[in-house]
Design an enzyme around this catalytic site. Structure first.
Site, mmCIF file in Angstrom:
data_model
loop_
_atom_site.group_PDB
_atom_site.id
_atom_site.type_symbol
_atom_site.label_atom_id
_atom_site.label_comp_id
_atom_site.label_asym_id
_atom_site.label_seq_id
_atom_site.Cartn_x
_atom_site.Cartn_y
_atom_site.Cartn_z
ATOM 1 N N TYR A 29 -3.997 -5.039 8.375
ATOM 2 C CA TYR A 29 -4.481 -6.459 8.915
ATOM 3 C C TYR A 29 -4.677 -6.872 7.249
ATOM 4 O O TYR A 29 -4.655 -6.276 5.969
ATOM 5 C CB TYR A 29 -5.967 -5.582 8.354
ATOM 6 C CG TYR A 29 -7.141 -6.126 8.852
ATOM 7 C CD1 TYR A 29 -6.588 -7.956 10.371
ATOM 8 C CD2 TYR A 29 -7.873 -7.133 8.241
ATOM 9 C CE1 TYR A 29 -7.362 -8.723 10.594
ATOM 10 C CE2 TYR A 29 -8.677 -8.175 8.253
ATOM 11 C CZ TYR A 29 -8.704 -8.982 9.741
ATOM 12 O OH TYR A 29 -9.536 -9.701 10.218
ATOM 13 N N ASP B 16 -7.107 3.225 10.438
ATOM 14 C CA ASP B 16 -7.996 2.037 10.840
ATOM 15 C C ASP B 16 -7.078 2.081 12.582
ATOM 16 O O ASP B 16 -6.420 1.972 12.750
ATOM 17 C CB ASP B 16 -6.952 1.137 10.098
ATOM 18 C CG ASP B 16 -8.000 -0.853 11.118
ATOM 19 O OD1 ASP B 16 -8.486 -0.051 11.951
ATOM 20 O OD2 ASP B 16 -8.093 -1.542 10.224
ATOM 21 N N LYS C 116 -13.208 -5.912 17.263
ATOM 22 C CA LYS C 116 -12.532 -6.507 18.269
ATOM 23 C C LYS C 116 -12.849 -4.898 19.950
ATOM 24 O O LYS C 116 -13.119 -6.356 20.481
ATOM 25 C CB LYS C 116 -11.055 -6.221 17.786
ATOM 26 C CG LYS C 116 -10.963 -5.743 17.043
ATOM 27 C CD LYS C 116 -10.788 -7.887 16.455
ATOM 28 C CE LYS C 116 -10.955 -7.850 14.813
ATOM 29 N NZ LYS C 116 -10.253 -7.627 13.711
ATOM 30 N N ARG D 28 -31.759 -0.724 5.698
ATOM 31 C CA ARG D 28 -30.718 -0.242 5.128
ATOM 32 C C ARG D 28 -29.839 1.315 5.645
ATOM 33 O O ARG D 28 -28.267 1.563 4.802
ATOM 34 C CB ARG D 28 -30.260 -0.479 3.997
ATOM 35 C CG ARG D 28 -29.048 -0.678 3.353
ATOM 36 C CD ARG D 28 -29.050 -1.748 1.456
ATOM 37 N NE ARG D 28 -29.964 -1.536 1.076
ATOM 38 C CZ ARG D 28 -30.949 -0.892 0.358
ATOM 39 N NH1 ARG D 28 -30.075 0.411 -0.003
ATOM 40 N NH2 ARG D 28 -31.858 -0.633 -0.626
HETATM 41 C C1 LIG Z 1 -10.038 -7.318 12.546
HETATM 42 C C2 LIG Z 1 -9.149 -5.965 12.114
HETATM 43 C C3 LIG Z 1 -10.179 -5.984 11.040
HETATM 44 C C4 LIG Z 1 -11.495 -6.764 9.929
HETATM 45 O O1 LIG Z 1 -12.825 -6.832 10.679
HETATM 46 P P1 LIG Z 1 -14.175 -7.657 10.550
HETATM 47 O O2 LIG Z 1 -14.789 -6.891 11.300
HETATM 48 O O3 LIG Z 1 -13.156 -9.251 11.078
HETATM 49 O O4 LIG Z 1 -14.426 -7.548 9.432
HETATM 50 C C5 LIG Z 1 -9.607 -4.795 10.416
HETATM 51 N N1 LIG Z 1 -8.385 -3.652 11.012
HETATM 52 C C6 LIG Z 1 -7.824 -4.751 12.311
HETATM 53 C C7 LIG Z 1 -6.511 -4.252 12.333
HETATM 54 C C8 LIG Z 1 -8.315 -5.289 12.168
HETATM 55 O O5 LIG Z 1 -7.225 -5.969 13.370
#
Ligand SMILES: *Cc1c(COP(=O)(O)O)cnc(C)c1O
Length: 393
Positions: A111, A183, A208, A58
């Protein structure tokens, strides 16, 4: 021997760590929860931070460390903090910078869960949020309050593909001593490097583009400075948001082909965006690579490519979109994005369905909006599938 940082594709493949002393070409998976100490004194030194030995997964793990250093090198950050999901990355940032009585300024299209958690959970902790269209700089300046502790952007935003000027917003923020977090999931470090444009923290859902193969969920936070790294890492360790070593191994493999996957997917996406744009049943298309995109010039300036996410609306609104989604056969009807396979989804009833009506309206998530994530298949196959499904509309 430590590997020095090179160009994007070389660093993606080789990383910036040490070559494995036993000759493994891939980073070995240290699937262990805990690490032995050489002596009681060595254990004490590890805990005191006087030795860089490992303690407990961790807190740190060699497989995860190598992955974090690689992404940090690609983003020009101090170091990475890998976590269990993109939402764990978002919450690592929120919990580090926000406390009771504080305020955050965000883009009005985030998101879905990133906005949802502020409106439902952080508000209960006494944290106030303002959501504005950050594509208009004045909105950001006007939303700043004396207690604003963080500016949080998504650009291009999910799912409206709206683009915000990272450099201009970072200038306003630094005048007010407020950190900016971007992000960067929609671009990945291959297409956009927010830290180079003045942001302080960048985060990704690794699920992604960075992993790209739809087989893990993960996240990472990359700050520019050691000071921010130490604060964020404390949150990760003590909230237990850490990544698992096997997850790190899989996403590390995905990173090796990140640039070439994106090159191919965005070449496909432009063809598909142009096809949709000229289709009589399509009302509008939003894609950074089309001149009709309202922030086309800004996108060209701040992004190294247009990416592979397209939003569009059909003339028949939601019902037409539903018919289309029910008749595609090759494109997969599924949420998520940035993978090698093409996906289609409907944000208003799927990814963004938990948002209030006002949040959807102010964020531009209209009922007719359909989101496509274009993969690396043959573009002709994707277009043929859309063509056949559009005939049913
Ligand atoms: C999918 C996504 C998230 C969240 O990610 P997870 O891996 O599903 O928790 C946050 N920001 C954006 C822009 C996303 O496309």
């Amino acid at each position: 021997m430590k590997i020095s940082k090179k160009g994007f594709h070389s660093t993606s493949v080789h990383g910036v760590g040490e070559r494995d002393p036993l000759g493994s070409v891939t980073t070995p998976i240290y699937q262990t929860s805990t690490f032995s100490f050489e002596s009681a004194e060595h254990g004490a030194e590890c805990f005191a931070g006087e030795s860089d030995g490992f303690i407990y997964t961790r807190i740190g793990n060699p497989t995860i460390d190598e992955f974090e250093a690689t992404i940090a090198a690609l983003e020009n950050g101090y170091n990475g903090i890998a976590v269990s999901s993109g939402m764990a990355a978002v919450n690592t940032v929120f919990l580090t910078y926000l406390g009771s009585g504080d305020h955050i300024v965000c883009h009005n299209t985030l998101y879905g869960p990133s906005r949802g958690v502020l409106e439902k959970t952080y508000v209960k902790l006494g944290i106030e949020s303002t959501f504005v269209d950050t594509a208009k700089i004045n909105n950001v300046a006007n939303a700043i309050q004396p207690n604003t502790k963080l500016i949080f952007l998504e650009t291009p935003a999910n799912p409206t593909i709206s683009i915000s000027d990272i450099e201009a917003i970072s200038k306003i923020a630094s005048k007010n001593n407020i950190p900016v977090c971007v992000d960067n999931t929609f671009c990945s470090p291959y297409l956009q490097n927010p830290l180079d444009l003045g942001a302080d923290i960048v985060l990704h859902s690794l699920t992604k583009f960075i992993n790209g193969h739809a087989d893990i969920v993960g996240g990472i936070v990359i700050p520019k400075t050691k000071e921010d790294y130490d604060k964020l890492n404390y949150t990760m360790i003590n909230f237990g948001f850490n990544m698992d070593p096997h997850q790190a191994f899989l996403v590390r493999r995905g990173v090796k082909t990140l640039g070439i996957r994106i090159d191919r997917a965005q070449e496909n996406a432009l063809k598909i965006a142009e096809y949709l744009d000229s289709h009589p049943k399509v009302e509008w298309v939003k894609y950074p690579g089309l001149k009709s995109h309202p922030q086309y010039e800004l996108g060209k300036k701040q992004m190294k490519g247009s990416g592979s996410i397209i939003s569009f609306g059909l003339k028949g609104g939601l019902n037409a979109g539903r018919t289309l989604m029910n008749h595609v056969k090759f494109i997969i009807l599924a949420v998520s994005l940035g993978g090698i396979e093409s996906l289609i989804q409907h944000p208003a009833s799927m990814t963004h369905s938990k948002l209030s009506k006002e949040a959807k309206v102010s964020g531009g998530i209209s009922d007719e909006l359909v989101r496509l994530s274009i993969g690396i298949e043959e573009p002709e196959d994707i277009i043929t599938d859309l063509e056949k499904a559009l005939e049913k509309v």
